[in-house]
Design a protein around this motif. Structure first.
Motif, mmCIF file in Angstrom:
data_model
loop_
_atom_site.group_PDB
_atom_site.id
_atom_site.type_symbol
_atom_site.label_atom_id
_atom_site.label_comp_id
_atom_site.label_asym_id
_atom_site.label_seq_id
_atom_site.Cartn_x
_atom_site.Cartn_y
_atom_site.Cartn_z
ATOM 1 N N ALA A 1 63.034 36.323 -35.668
ATOM 2 C CA ALA A 1 62.212 36.362 -34.463
ATOM 3 C C ALA A 1 61.185 35.240 -34.455
ATOM 4 C CB ALA A 1 61.503 37.712 -34.365
ATOM 5 N N ARG A 2 60.806 34.847 -33.252
ATOM 6 C CA ARG A 2 59.690 33.925 -33.051
ATOM 7 C C ARG A 2 58.488 34.726 -32.569
ATOM 8 N NH1 ARG A 2 59.971 30.889 -28.879
ATOM 9 N NH2 ARG A 2 61.736 31.864 -27.805
ATOM 10 N N ARG A 3 57.317 34.218 -32.830
ATOM 11 C CA ARG A 3 56.112 34.895 -32.351
ATOM 12 C C ARG A 3 55.907 34.583 -30.880
ATOM 13 N NH1 ARG A 3 49.873 33.955 -34.490
ATOM 14 N NH2 ARG A 3 48.905 35.492 -33.082
ATOM 15 N N TRP A 4 55.714 35.633 -30.083
ATOM 16 C CA TRP A 4 55.490 35.431 -28.655
ATOM 17 C C TRP A 4 54.018 35.147 -28.389
ATOM 18 C CZ3 TRP A 4 53.258 38.952 -24.792
ATOM 19 C CH2 TRP A 4 53.310 38.407 -23.499
ATOM 20 N N ARG A 5 53.776 34.048 -27.664
ATOM 21 C CA ARG A 5 52.424 33.692 -27.240
ATOM 22 C C ARG A 5 52.420 33.616 -25.717
ATOM 23 N NH1 ARG A 5 53.412 30.636 -31.827
ATOM 24 N NH2 ARG A 5 51.849 30.824 -33.505
ATOM 25 N N PRO A 6 51.683 34.480 -25.044
ATOM 26 C CA PRO A 6 51.675 34.446 -23.573
ATOM 27 C C PRO A 6 51.246 33.078 -23.061
ATOM 28 C CG PRO A 6 50.571 36.418 -24.396
ATOM 29 C CD PRO A 6 50.799 35.537 -25.585
ATOM 30 N N SER A 7 51.942 32.595 -22.046
ATOM 31 C CA SER A 7 51.568 31.325 -21.435
ATOM 32 C C SER A 7 50.250 31.492 -20.687
ATOM 33 C CB SER A 7 52.657 30.878 -20.465
ATOM 34 O OG SER A 7 52.682 31.735 -19.332
ATOM 35 N N PRO A 8 49.561 30.392 -20.379
ATOM 36 C CA PRO A 8 48.308 30.502 -19.620
ATOM 37 C C PRO A 8 48.480 31.240 -18.296
ATOM 38 C CG PRO A 8 48.492 28.321 -20.579
ATOM 39 C CD PRO A 8 49.795 29.007 -20.842
ATOM 40 N N LEU A 9 49.626 31.038 -17.621
ATOM 41 C CA LEU A 9 49.834 31.731 -16.349
ATOM 42 C C LEU A 9 49.932 33.238 -16.557
ATOM 43 C CD1 LEU A 9 50.381 31.646 -13.316
ATOM 44 C CD2 LEU A 9 52.822 31.379 -13.847
ATOM 45 N N ILE A 10 50.653 33.668 -17.583
ATOM 46 C CA ILE A 10 50.793 35.102 -17.840
ATOM 47 C C ILE A 10 49.469 35.695 -18.301
ATOM 48 C CG2 ILE A 10 51.886 36.797 -19.373
ATOM 49 C CD1 ILE A 10 54.425 35.135 -19.225
ATOM 50 N N SER A 11 48.772 34.992 -19.187
ATOM 51 C CA SER A 11 47.465 35.479 -19.639
ATOM 52 C C SER A 11 46.496 35.587 -18.475
ATOM 53 C CB SER A 11 46.891 34.536 -20.698
ATOM 54 O OG SER A 11 47.697 34.531 -21.861
ATOM 55 N N GLY A 12 46.525 34.583 -17.597
ATOM 56 C CA GLY A 12 45.643 34.611 -16.430
ATOM 57 C C GLY A 12 45.964 35.755 -15.490
ATOM 58 N N ALA A 13 47.266 36.013 -15.299
ATOM 59 C CA ALA A 13 47.659 37.123 -14.420
ATOM 60 C C ALA A 13 47.229 38.462 -15.004
ATOM 61 C CB ALA A 13 49.176 37.098 -14.219
ATOM 62 N N ALA A 14 47.376 38.622 -16.323
ATOM 63 C CA ALA A 14 46.943 39.868 -16.963
ATOM 64 C C ALA A 14 45.436 40.054 -16.827
ATOM 65 C CB ALA A 14 47.357 39.861 -18.431
ATOM 66 N N ALA A 15 44.684 38.967 -17.034
ATOM 67 C CA ALA A 15 43.225 39.047 -16.903
ATOM 68 C C ALA A 15 42.826 39.370 -15.475
ATOM 69 C CB ALA A 15 42.599 37.728 -17.355
ATOM 70 N N LEU A 16 43.542 38.784 -14.527
ATOM 71 C CA LEU A 16 43.220 39.049 -13.124
ATOM 72 C C LEU A 16 43.476 40.509 -12.772
ATOM 73 C CD1 LEU A 16 43.999 36.695 -10.191
ATOM 74 C CD2 LEU A 16 44.430 39.148 -9.963
ATOM 75 N N HIS A 17 44.586 41.080 -13.289
ATOM 76 C CA HIS A 17 44.858 42.497 -13.051
ATOM 77 C C HIS A 17 43.731 43.372 -13.588
ATOM 78 C CE1 HIS A 17 48.840 41.244 -11.922
ATOM 79 N NE2 HIS A 17 49.263 42.486 -11.789
#
Length: 286
Positions: free
Chosen positions: A18-34
């Motif tokens: 497995a590779r370590r998953w790192r949320p992209s800035p767009l996904i992190s931003g969307a989660a923060a916005l939610h």
């Protein structure tokens, strides 16, 4: 967008690294916005129209990113070969194996001494295992293009995505002898759940630099021009042995596209390699 549900998909199968998953800035931003929108509604209920609008806008941004096959907004995406590939380029061939077209493509590649990357559909590989075996025997790489190539793939949830990709991974590893290391989404379309699923399965997403639209074009010359226009070192090219468009005589266009394409690359002193060779840092090997 639920960041916790994305993390839940990052489960390592016993047979994968497995590779370590790192949320992209767009996904992190969307989660923060939610989270911010939910907090705003709790604190000031009358702000719900603003909160709802911002959530809808974030979802539209995520959808748009998934509809752009070459986008890296949802996570890493191979649109070109890494810098160490030098003067090499990669030919990727999708939607096979096809019992009529694939053997003829393999003969052309042999004639020009070219190694390619075949993104195979699991169900077709199971139906024509001898073709997958021939691809490997002739020195090419076999990668994952999903088990069934369903057009609903990009709107699937993480469980369905994982099941579809993992089924193809098992199928192709069993027939080819080695597990795929790359995945290409059907039609290149995806959603934010894909990258954590790929990380859990140890796969890398690959799209392309240029494509010829050889499943829809009417003339081989048009496809060839699209592929050669601006062709440069480290490009990843896309053609099809499955679902190949045909000319007026019924001949698959790809069979008339490959010879001038491969000759032109040689004239420009570009060398062919496979994606997995570049992943290993050994671009000269298949």
């Amino acid at each position: 967008m639920n960041s916790a549900s994305l993390r839940a998909t990052h489960v390592t199968p016993a047979s994968a690294t497995a590779r370590r998953w790192r949320p992209s800035p767009l996904i992190s931003g969307a989660a923060a916005l939610h989270a911010g929108a939910a907090a705003a509604v709790v604190a000031q209920p009358h702000a719900w129209p603003w909160a709802a609008g911002s959530v809808v806008a974030s979802h539209l941004a995520l959808i748009a990113a998934g509809l752009w096959p070459r986008s890296a907004l949802l996570g890493p995406n191979w649109t070109r070969l890494p810098e160490h590939a030098g003067q090499r380029i990669a030919l990727t061939i999708d939607d096979g194996p096809d019992p009529e077209v694939t053997p003829r493509v393999l003969d052309l590649l042999d004639h020009f001494d070219v190694r390619a990357t075949f993104f195979c559909i699991g169900d077709l590989a199971r139906r024509h295992p001898h073709l997958v075996e021939a691809i490997v025997a002739r020195g090419h790489a076999v990668e994952n293009h999903s088990q069934r190539h369903r057009h609903t793939f990009s709107v699937s949830g993480p469980i369905v995505m994982k099941r579809e990709i993992e089924a193809a991974q098992r199928t192709l590893a069993e027939i080819a002898g080695t597990p795929p290391r790359f995945f290409r989404a059907p039609a290149g379309l995806r959603n934010p759940f894909l990258e954590p699923v790929l990380c859990g399965l140890g796969l890398h997403l690959a799209s392309w630099t240029r494509r010829g639209f050889d499943t829809r074009a009417k003339e081989a010359g048009t496809v060839t021009h699209r592929l050669l226009d601006g062709l440069a070192a480290r490009d990843i090219l896309l053609v099809h042995d499955g679902h190949a468009a045909r000319d007026a005589s019924g001949k698959p266009l790809v069979l008339d596209v490959l010879p001038p394409l491969l000759r032109a690359a040689a004239e420009r002193q570009l060398q062919w390699t496979t994606l997995r060779a570049c992943l290993d840092g050994e671009a000269g090997q298949p």
